[in-house]
Design an enzyme around this catalytic site. Structure first.
Site, mmCIF file in Angstrom:
data_model
loop_
_atom_site.group_PDB
_atom_site.id
_atom_site.type_symbol
_atom_site.label_atom_id
_atom_site.label_comp_id
_atom_site.label_asym_id
_atom_site.label_seq_id
_atom_site.Cartn_x
_atom_site.Cartn_y
_atom_site.Cartn_z
ATOM 1 N N HIS A 1 -3.864 6.474 3.393
ATOM 2 C CA HIS A 1 -4.424 5.373 2.735
ATOM 3 C C HIS A 1 -5.862 5.144 3.375
ATOM 4 O O HIS A 1 -5.788 4.985 4.834
ATOM 5 C CB HIS A 1 -3.419 4.073 3.650
ATOM 6 C CG HIS A 1 -3.279 3.215 2.649
ATOM 7 N ND1 HIS A 1 -3.802 2.391 0.847
ATOM 8 C CD2 HIS A 1 -3.269 1.969 3.766
ATOM 9 C CE1 HIS A 1 -4.340 0.680 0.610
ATOM 10 N NE2 HIS A 1 -3.899 0.891 2.157
ATOM 11 N N CYS B 1 0.796 -1.647 -0.437
ATOM 12 C CA CYS B 1 0.382 -0.122 0.145
ATOM 13 C C CYS B 1 1.140 1.718 0.327
ATOM 14 O O CYS B 1 0.188 2.222 -0.247
ATOM 15 C CB CYS B 1 -1.015 0.554 1.294
ATOM 16 S SG CYS B 1 -1.875 -1.281 1.354
ATOM 17 N N ASN C 1 -10.173 -1.275 0.430
ATOM 18 C CA ASN C 1 -8.204 -1.005 0.138
ATOM 19 C C ASN C 1 -8.269 -1.812 -1.842
ATOM 20 O O ASN C 1 -7.809 -2.533 -1.562
ATOM 21 C CB ASN C 1 -7.657 -1.512 1.052
ATOM 22 C CG ASN C 1 -6.490 -1.543 1.487
ATOM 23 O OD1 ASN C 1 -5.419 -1.186 0.118
ATOM 24 N ND2 ASN C 1 -5.689 -2.450 2.769
HETATM 25 N N1 ACO Z 1 -18.437 -9.877 9.228
HETATM 26 C C1 ACO Z 1 -19.236 -9.864 10.726
HETATM 27 N N2 ACO Z 1 -18.458 -10.168 11.279
HETATM 28 C C2 ACO Z 1 -16.946 -10.759 11.287
HETATM 29 C C3 ACO Z 1 -16.223 -9.851 9.978
HETATM 30 C C4 ACO Z 1 -16.881 -9.488 8.733
HETATM 31 N N3 ACO Z 1 -16.944 -9.399 7.153
HETATM 32 N N4 ACO Z 1 -15.000 -10.156 10.391
HETATM 33 C C5 ACO Z 1 -14.367 -10.460 10.988
HETATM 34 N N5 ACO Z 1 -15.790 -10.415 11.680
HETATM 35 C C6 ACO Z 1 -16.182 -11.137 12.760
HETATM 36 C C7 ACO Z 1 -14.456 -11.853 14.170
HETATM 37 O O1 ACO Z 1 -14.637 -12.979 13.577
HETATM 38 C C8 ACO Z 1 -14.632 -11.234 15.568
HETATM 39 O O2 ACO Z 1 -15.594 -12.166 15.334
HETATM 40 P P1 ACO Z 1 -15.525 -13.017 17.184
HETATM 41 O O3 ACO Z 1 -15.330 -12.027 17.926
HETATM 42 O O4 ACO Z 1 -17.054 -13.574 17.866
HETATM 43 O O5 ACO Z 1 -14.253 -13.253 16.933
HETATM 44 C C9 ACO Z 1 -15.475 -10.076 15.509
HETATM 45 O O6 ACO Z 1 -15.798 -9.558 14.420
HETATM 46 C C10 ACO Z 1 -14.344 -9.018 15.270
HETATM 47 O O7 ACO Z 1 -13.544 -9.017 14.599
HETATM 48 P P2 ACO Z 1 -11.710 -7.731 15.365
HETATM 49 O O8 ACO Z 1 -10.819 -8.600 13.841
HETATM 50 O O9 ACO Z 1 -11.621 -7.768 16.537
HETATM 51 O O10 ACO Z 1 -12.326 -6.989 13.932
HETATM 52 P P3 ACO Z 1 -11.607 -5.379 14.413
HETATM 53 O O11 ACO Z 1 -12.746 -4.591 14.917
HETATM 54 O O12 ACO Z 1 -9.965 -5.398 14.083
HETATM 55 O O13 ACO Z 1 -12.032 -5.282 12.585
HETATM 56 C C11 ACO Z 1 -10.597 -5.038 11.028
HETATM 57 C C12 ACO Z 1 -11.525 -6.294 11.956
HETATM 58 C C13 ACO Z 1 -12.099 -4.826 10.265
HETATM 59 C C14 ACO Z 1 -10.062 -6.604 10.083
HETATM 60 C C15 ACO Z 1 -9.443 -4.462 11.411
HETATM 61 O O14 ACO Z 1 -9.166 -5.550 12.268
HETATM 62 C C16 ACO Z 1 -8.426 -3.946 10.404
HETATM 63 O O15 ACO Z 1 -9.576 -3.104 9.259
HETATM 64 N N6 ACO Z 1 -7.517 -4.267 10.699
HETATM 65 C C17 ACO Z 1 -6.417 -3.442 9.283
HETATM 66 C C18 ACO Z 1 -6.789 -4.102 8.267
HETATM 67 C C19 ACO Z 1 -6.374 -3.725 7.770
HETATM 68 O O16 ACO Z 1 -5.821 -2.498 7.281
HETATM 69 N N7 ACO Z 1 -4.991 -4.221 6.045
HETATM 70 C C20 ACO Z 1 -3.991 -3.707 5.606
HETATM 71 C C21 ACO Z 1 -4.169 -3.581 4.634
HETATM 72 S S1 ACO Z 1 -3.591 -4.187 2.843
HETATM 73 C C22 ACO Z 1 -2.485 -3.979 2.475
HETATM 74 O O17 ACO Z 1 -1.622 -3.804 2.438
HETATM 75 C C23 ACO Z 1 -2.154 -4.883 1.495
#
Ligand code: ACO
Length: 329
Positions: A252, A112, A282
């Site tokens: 980003h 990214c 993203n």
């Molecule tokens: N729909 C419904 N529920 C979901 C989903 C979904 N799409 N995805 C995860 N959940 C659930 C999980 O299973 C979890 O359930 P549990 O508590 O029963 O285990 C709950 O939601 C909470 O999950 P978390 O992972 O704690 O949720 P969080 O608030 O952290 O959000 C997210 C997850 C959106 C992925 C966040 O962590 C994030 O944005 N992280 C950074 C991602 C990123 O920027 N990646 C890098 C870029 S990509 C690149 O560089 C190529």
């Protein structure tokens, strides 16, 4: 000699994948996706096209915006983690599609952060006086490495491309400074396990879905907020620029909550933050470039404005720059 962006363009494919579409294929909901990420829809590259096609379309727009002809370009740098093929480089394929011959072309892998990394390489090469016009393309087909059975990643990603022409700029305009960083110790937080020399493609890698992106979302979230806010603070401080001096902040577009966290820690009001995450999700390296193009074309950035771009991605890598914008719309 100063160098900066004399032309900018972007391209996103027409096909839209909405949260309602995703609700039909994984156990998720529009409510969850919007409240946890800010994303409503993303664009998907058609099956018969690849990153080079998106990148070429963006490049044609950037060349037109710069008012130069394609044969005035002296180098192509393509930032991508979803190249058309392992080799040759996507930059070489874009060169051929643009009908340009006999110039250096190479890909850059910084996920990214790739667009800001690419701008910095181009800026330095232009500033030496050795190259006049360098085309920096960020082209990503993230849908091709997305596992649409994994709800924790498939809601986040989309496809798109951005391009910029970097050239000599007169006066106090252009890319004023760039801050780049990386931490390979975190390479296990965001990666595609198979398809490289470590784990070549086999029946087993396909069966185990190892050609798709794996991610530790919550750890990345925390590191992203710290790395991006730190990058912004460092680049503003060392250039004696205060957040009030910045007309527009282009982060980003990975997650609205990451952006809000960065803005808060860096002391930037959300009214000064450009957002298009709800439309595209993203798009890795393409995200900040598409955002910059949309901000310029919609009149949010004017000649003389100071803007600050910041990104972070797999590697992990991070990057921020400060630009004094040199042209209108
Ligand atoms: N729909 C419904 N529920 C979901 C989903 C979904 N799409 N995805 C995860 N959940 C659930 C999980 O299973 C979890 O359930 P549990 O508590 O029963 O285990 C709950 O939601 C909470 O999950 P978390 O992972 O704690 O949720 P969080 O608030 O952290 O959000 C997210 C997850 C959106 C992925 C966040 O962590 C994030 O944005 N992280 C950074 C991602 C990123 O920027 N990646 C890098 C870029 S990509 C690149 O560089 C190529």
């Amino acid at each position: 000699m100063a160098a900066g962006i004399i032309g900018i363009g972007s391209y996103v494919p027409e096909k839209v994948l909405t949260n309602a579409d995703l609700e039909k294929i994984v156990d998720t909901s529009d409510d969850w996706i919007v409240s946890r990420t800010g994303i409503k829809e993303r664009r998907i590259c058609p099956e018969d096209k690849a990153a080079s096609d998106l990148g070429t379309s963006a490049a044609i727009r950037a060349i037109e915006d710069a008012g130069i002809s394609a044969d005035e370009i002296e180098m192509i740098i393509c930032a991508t983690i979803t190249p058309d093929m392992v080799f040759p480089s996507t930059a070489c394929i874009i060169q051929d599609k643009l009908g340009i011959v006999d110039i250096p072309c190479f890909d850059l892998s910084a996920a990214c952060s790739g667009f800001i990394y690419g701008l910095e390489i181009a800026r330095n090469l232009v500033e030496t006086g050795r190259y006049k016009n360098i085309l920096v393309v960020a082209a990503e087909c993230m849908s091709r490495v997305t596992d649409y059975t994994d709800r924790t990643t498939c809601v986040l990603l989309g496809d798109g491309a951005a391009a910029a022409i970097i050239s000599k700029i007169e006066g106090d305009f252009g890319i004023l400074d760039t801050y780049l960083g990386a931490a390979g110790k975190y390479s296990n937080l965001l990666y595609v396990p198979a398809g490289g020399s470590k784990m070549p493609a086999s029946h087993q890698t396909v069966e185990k879905r190892l050609h798709f992106m794996k991610m530790e979302g919550s750890t990345l979230f925390r590191i992203a907020v710290n790395a991006m806010s730190d990058s912004v603070k460092k680049i503003l401080e060392r250039n004696k620029i205060s957040p009030e001096d910045i007309a527009l902040f282009i982060p980003h577009q990975a997650n609205i909550r990451i952006i809000q966290g960065v803005a808060k820690l860096a002391g930037i009001p959300m009214e000064k933050v450009f957002l298009n995450i709800e439309k595209y999700g993203n798009m890795s390296a393409a995200s900040v470039g598409v955002a910059l193009d949309e901000a310029v074309k919609s009149g949010k950035i004017k000649k003389g404005d100071l803007i600050c771009m910041v990104s972070f991605g797999a590697g992990l890598t991070w990057a921020a720059n400060v630009i004094r914008w040199s042209k209108n719309g």
